[in-house]
Every structure is written in C-alpha cells, then in structure tokens.
Design a protein around this motif. Structure first.
Motif, mmCIF file in Angstrom:
data_model
loop_
_atom_site.group_PDB
_atom_site.id
_atom_site.type_symbol
_atom_site.label_atom_id
_atom_site.label_comp_id
_atom_site.label_asym_id
_atom_site.label_seq_id
_atom_site.Cartn_x
_atom_site.Cartn_y
_atom_site.Cartn_z
ATOM 1 N N GLY A 1 0.789 -1.215 0.000
ATOM 2 C CA GLY A 1 0.000 0.000 0.000
ATOM 3 C C GLY A 1 0.823 1.268 0.000
ATOM 4 O O GLY A 1 0.291 2.348 0.259
ATOM 5 N N GLY A 2 2.143 1.164 -0.288
ATOM 6 C CA GLY A 2 2.971 2.363 -0.269
ATOM 7 C C GLY A 2 4.387 2.074 -0.719
ATOM 8 O O GLY A 2 4.695 1.013 -1.257
ATOM 9 N N GLY A 3 5.262 3.051 -0.478
ATOM 10 C CA GLY A 3 6.664 2.908 -0.838
ATOM 11 C C GLY A 3 6.949 3.325 -2.272
ATOM 12 O O GLY A 3 6.047 3.698 -3.033
ATOM 13 N N ARG A 4 8.213 3.262 -2.640
ATOM 14 C CA ARG A 4 8.625 3.608 -3.992
ATOM 15 C C ARG A 4 8.189 2.523 -4.973
ATOM 16 O O ARG A 4 8.193 1.331 -4.646
ATOM 17 C CB ARG A 4 10.145 3.781 -4.067
ATOM 18 C CG ARG A 4 10.647 5.020 -3.351
ATOM 19 C CD ARG A 4 12.157 5.104 -3.381
ATOM 20 N NE ARG A 4 12.693 5.332 -4.710
ATOM 21 C CZ ARG A 4 12.779 6.507 -5.302
ATOM 22 N NH1 ARG A 4 12.341 7.596 -4.673
ATOM 23 N NH2 ARG A 4 13.292 6.643 -6.509
ATOM 24 N N ALA A 5 7.829 2.938 -6.167
ATOM 25 C CA ALA A 5 7.505 1.987 -7.222
ATOM 26 C C ALA A 5 8.801 1.476 -7.833
ATOM 27 O O ALA A 5 9.748 2.233 -8.047
ATOM 28 C CB ALA A 5 6.635 2.637 -8.284
ATOM 29 N N PHE A 6 8.828 0.192 -8.127
ATOM 30 C CA PHE A 6 10.049 -0.477 -8.560
ATOM 31 C C PHE A 6 9.823 -1.101 -9.930
ATOM 32 O O PHE A 6 8.788 -1.741 -10.161
ATOM 33 C CB PHE A 6 10.397 -1.561 -7.546
ATOM 34 C CG PHE A 6 11.825 -2.024 -7.567
ATOM 35 C CD1 PHE A 6 12.828 -1.242 -7.029
ATOM 36 C CD2 PHE A 6 12.164 -3.246 -8.110
ATOM 37 C CE1 PHE A 6 14.150 -1.670 -7.040
ATOM 38 C CE2 PHE A 6 13.475 -3.686 -8.135
ATOM 39 C CZ PHE A 6 14.471 -2.897 -7.590
ATOM 40 N N MET A 7 10.766 -0.923 -10.849
ATOM 41 C CA MET A 7 10.708 -1.611 -12.135
ATOM 42 C C MET A 7 11.409 -2.952 -11.954
ATOM 43 O O MET A 7 12.627 -3.025 -11.878
ATOM 44 C CB MET A 7 11.372 -0.780 -13.224
ATOM 45 C CG MET A 7 10.977 -1.212 -14.646
ATOM 46 S SD MET A 7 11.768 -2.727 -15.215
ATOM 47 C CE MET A 7 13.421 -2.124 -15.563
ATOM 48 N N PHE A 8 10.615 -4.027 -11.851
ATOM 49 C CA PHE A 8 11.149 -5.316 -11.416
ATOM 50 C C PHE A 8 11.146 -6.392 -12.488
ATOM 51 O O PHE A 8 11.573 -7.521 -12.227
ATOM 52 C CB PHE A 8 10.345 -5.819 -10.210
ATOM 53 C CG PHE A 8 8.900 -6.130 -10.517
ATOM 54 C CD1 PHE A 8 8.510 -7.424 -10.819
ATOM 55 C CD2 PHE A 8 7.940 -5.130 -10.505
ATOM 56 C CE1 PHE A 8 7.190 -7.722 -11.111
ATOM 57 C CE2 PHE A 8 6.625 -5.418 -10.789
ATOM 58 C CZ PHE A 8 6.236 -6.713 -11.092
#
Length: 572
Positions: free
Chosen positions: A208-215
């Motif tokens: 529900g939060g935090g930095r978005a990551f290109m994974f």
C-alpha cells in the motif's frame, strides 16, 4: 575525528540517507500542470473503484467496469468489452469469495484503443487489472495501477502519439491471470489486437505504499533499459531484482504477454506490505506518494514509447540499477570484469605502498574475519527467524504485516554478527592485515557473482571498487583514510541497505540469512573506522543486540493475527 565518533556518524548518516532515498516522492495535487502525472487527480478513480471489494463476477465489479468504460470513452478511446470464460479453479475461488453467480461468471477485459499518427506502427499498451480479491476493496491492488493508466492517458494528448495507444484493463487477474491469458492467447482464441502490440507498461502493486520499482522486463532488453535510463527521472530498479524475479514462481498479467515475446516494463510498489489483499486496503490508507511514483515512471516510459520513431529493438541484456533514486547506470555484463580488475589493481597497489605493515598470515586471518562475520550473521539471522515463528506453519499475510519488525530484527542481528566478529578478532591483527584480507575475500566473492549471476555483479563490484580506492589513497596519504572511508561507507551502505529493503519487500522475510552474503563487504567498508574493543565489550554488545532482536522476534511470534490479514488463505 576519533574512531568511535567516525563510526557512529557514518552509520547514522548511512541509515538516514537510505531512509530518505527509500521514500516515494510527494504527491502532486489536482492543480499540477496538465502534462504531468498527478496522484491527486488519479485518486478520484481510486476512490470510485475501491468503495468495496469487487471480485470478478460480482455486481460491484460491473459497476467498476462501467465507470472505467465511461472514463476511457471520454478521453477519445474506442472501447470493447471482451468476455473470457473462467476455468474451473477460478470458478471455485470466486465462489469462495461469495460471488453468487460464479458458475455463470466470466472475466470481462476492457480493451481501449486511441489511434496515433501512424496506425500501421506497432502499438504501445498500458495494462493493469481492475478486479480485486474477495475481501479487499483493492485500492492498491490494482485500483492504483488502473488509475495511473487513466491519468497517464489523460496527460498524453492524442496529437502527441506517433503510434496507437492501447489501454488494456484486465479482469480475473486475482483468479489466475484469466483476462490477460485470454487476451494474449496464441491463435484464434486470443484477441486480434494482441499481435499489434510492440511494447507494454504494466502497473501492479503488492502493498500500500513505498517507492515503485521496475522489477521485470522482457528478454534481450538492453535497449529497453537504455530507454528507461534516459527518460525515467525518478528511477528505482536493479538488474539483480529483475533476475531474481525471473527465477521465482511469481506472475502478473505481464507474464502472459512475455510468453508472446512482447517487450515491456513491469512496475509495482511493495511498501506497507501488510495491506496486500487486505480489508484495510482502502483509498484512505493508500500512500499517495507511492501512486505518484508509479504513475510518474509509467508516464515517462509510455510517453517515450508512444513518441519514438521506432520502438527499442531486441539487444543483449545489460547490468543496470539506480543509485539512491538519483540516476540509472547500465553497462554490458563483461564490463564487470574490468571493474573487478581495477579493484584488484588498487588492492595490489595499496599492499605495495603499505609494505611492512602487513603479513601474509595476517592477510589470511583477515579473510577468516570476513568469513566469520558472514557465518555469525547467517546463523543469528536463521535462528532469529525461527524464533519469530518461522519454525512452524505461518500465515503469509500475517508475516507481511510483521515485515517492519522483522526488518529491524534482521538489522539488529546483522549488527550482532559484527560484534561477534570483533569479539573473536585476534588482538595482533594489524589494520592492514585485515584490510587487505577483506579486500581479497571480497574480490573472490565478486568474481564468483560475476561468473554465476552477472546481473547482480554491480552490487558487489561498485562498493568494492570504492573501498579499494580508499585503501589505495590511504596507503599514500594515511590522513585521508578516515574521511574517505566515511564518505564511501555512507554512500555504499545506504545503497546496499536500500537494495536489501527492496528485495525484502519483494520476496518477504523467508530467508533472511541470505543477507549474510553482504557481511564481508560491510566489514571491508567499515574496517578503517572500527575501533579496537575488548572481547568482553564486543561480547556484551552482541548479547544486548541479540536480546533486543529476540524480544522483537517473540513479539512477532506471540502477538495476535494482524487486523490487516484477509479471511482467506493465499492463492495457490
């Protein structure tokens, strides 16, 4: 600066820098410029979608689908609704979630198309799923991704599109990627538009939060990563995570597209992991900064793909990653050998200049110091995890809710491992004995990683190169040792800590002992700052750290099941 003060300042500064770098950007309001992504604007769609749980086949999902169809048509898209039959396993799960007409239900994809300047060019697709699990309103998973796609489509005017834009909002993702598999199926069973898509930006969440990551990216993604490096202004990615994700039994809607070889980017935020599939995943509990970061990266990538004369062609994979969210580096895997060679030459140069201040037996002992720290940390992390409840059957979602405490526990046990290593460190070991020995050990680790998992090579070689630069400089100018070591350790430890945090959020806390692989590198970075302490003092520090970590572990083990846990088992 005295050694104790230097060490404490370094550790505190590294922690603060890591925490700051891990924060998502502040959300932009509804008054943000029209060509930018605004979480404030996107939240209107999140609130419209996430009023209540809306699993596939439910009346609530019909309401969400009608809202999204209307929104897309208002932005100039032609919209189709395409039903995909539910397999038996999906029907059973929908029935478990209380879908009354599960036997007659279908997953209904929303397929929207807005033509660009060249209708013959390969199209670009944004993808997200609009269904939720049965007991969660799904504000994050995946109303956030859907709302981000709508806001991105609004921010890119039709006249700016060199090629067609497809917005694919799938249904039935929570039932086993039903909608995506139906759309991307080979042959006549798939959607005819699937064959026209040349690149995809998929937006997901697991938290529900935090930095978005290109994974995740597709195969042969060298030029796609070049595009990411050049256009994403707030990056968050690493080739190590992309490689690890490919080895794990996970899947998203992009998995179905990958089977057709379609290149793309998979984005997600995973902070506040306890909200994954949770009844508490409401719009008010969604961190808007996370939505801002997800949408900002998605907009940068989608705009670049839509306006490119040609989409990035297949090219050899590269090693890449962001540095504390400031910029993204990328290089061919073979470049890692040059970095390791440079670190080796710097180590040799430092050893020659410090001749007479070290012994071969002492260097061998330094290698053992690093291995001892790794062994102590691994053992403490393993048994601490067992104490926290991992020795028996665990509730997956409850463990996600406990991740903040488990992360602090792991950090304390890692520090306890360092104290154990200091307690066992022979008094006769000189600074250069240990320094050169640790450099040799880390060179060996970097070589092994370069051979077995080159995608993770930069995580070891970059800090190692910086540490050996400090060594070489200190050998010539001893007064530079402390300030240089402090600066390098702050940057390197903040970076490594951020990567460890991202991996922990991505795969959970099932195997915290893996973090011990970073123990020798941590010891190398801190070596010139470590004070001489008595074995008694080091042992007491280790016991205190273990006691506090043990208290956290027992708290996790004994506390009631978290209120965020959904009332159904994890999907298989």
């Amino acid at each position: 600066m005295k050694t104790w003060a230097a060490l404490l300042v370094t550790l505190v500064a590294a922690m603060l820098l890591g925490i700051v770098a891990a924060q998502p950007p502040g959300p932009l309001g509804t008054d943000a410029p029209a060509d930018t992504f605004s979480a404030g604007r996107a939240m209107a769609d999140v609130r419209a979608m996430a009023r209540e749980p809306h699993p596939t086949g439910s009346p609530a999902n019909d309401v969400v689908r009608a809202h999204l169809t209307e929104r897309l048509r208002a932005m100039g898209f032609s919209v189709r609704q395409v039903a995909v039959p539910l397999p038996a396993k999906a029907v059973a799960r929908a029935r478990q979630w209380g879908v009354v007409d599960a036997d007659a239900a279908s997953a209904v994809n929303i397929v929207a198309l807005r033509p660009g300047g060249d209708p013959a060019a390969p199209a670009v697709a944004m993808m997200a799923h609009y269904d939720s699990v049965g007991s969660s309103p799904g504000a994050a998973d995946d109303a956030a991704g859907v709302a981000a796609a709508l806001e991105i489509a609004r921010a890119i005017p039709r006249e700016a599109q060199t090629r067609d834009l497809v917005v694919l909002l799938t249904d039935g993702e929570e039932l086993g990627l039903v909608g995506a598999r139906g759309f991307f199926a080979e042959g006549t069973t798939g959607d005819p538009l699937a064959g026209r898509i040349g690149a995809i930006v998929n937006m997901e969440t697991r938290g529900g939060g935090g930095r978005a990551f290109m994974f995740e990216t597709g195969p042969q993604a060298g030029r796609m990563i070049d595009l990411y490096r050049n256009v994403v202004r707030q990056p968050s990615t690493t080739s190590m995570a992309v490689k690890l994700y490919s080895l794990l039994p996970n899947s998203t809607d992009y998995t179905a597209a990958l089977k057709r070889g379609i290149p793309g980017f998979n984005l997600a935020f995973t902070g506040r992991a306890g909200l994954y599939h949770s009844p508490l995943a409401t719009p008010d509990n969604l961190e808007q900064g996370a939505l801002q970061h997800l949408g900002s990266q998605g907009l940068d990538l989608t705009r670049a793909l839509l306006t490119a004369a040609d989409l990035p062609a297949a090219a050899p994979d590269v090693v890449f990653g962001d540095v504390l969210g400031a910029f993204t580096f990328a290089w061919p895997p073979a470049f890692g050998w040059l970095l390791i060679g440079a670190a080796a030459l710097l180590t040799i140069a430092a050893g020659r200049r410090a001749q007479g201040q070290w012994r071969w037996s002492g260097v061998a002992g330094g290698v053992l110091d690093g291995l001892g720290f790794a062994a102590a940390a691994a053992a403490l992390l393993y048994f601490g995890n067992l104490l926290s409840g991992a020795d028996g059957e665990t509730n997956y979602y409850d463990r996600l809710a406990a991740l903040p405490r488990l992360e602090v526990q792991a950090l304390l046990l890692f520090a306890a491992g360092l104290a154990v290593a200091l307690a066992l460190l022979p008094r006769r070991r000189t600074r250069w004995d240990g320094w050169l020995g640790l450099a040799a050990l880390n060179l060996g680790i970097a070589l092994a990683v370069q051979v077995m998992l080159p995608a993770a090579g930069a995580i070891f070689t970059l800090p190692l190169l910086l540490a050996t630069l400090v060594m070489a400089a200190a050998a010539s100018r001893p007064t530079l040792a402390t300030p240089l070591a402090m600066g390098v350790a702050v940057l390197a430890l903040a970076w490594l800590g951020g990567l460890a945090h991202s991996v922990l959020l991505g795969i959970g806390a099932g195997m915290p002992s893996v973090a011990a692989v970073f123990a020798p590198l941590t010891l190398l970075l801190l070596w010139p700052l470590l004070p001489r302490v008595s074995r008694r003092s080091a042992a007491v520090a280790a016991l205190l750290l273990v006691a506090v970590a043990g208290g956290l572990a027992l708290w996790v083990r004994l506390d009631p099941v978290a209120a965020s846990v959904p009332p159904f088992p994890p999907k298989g």
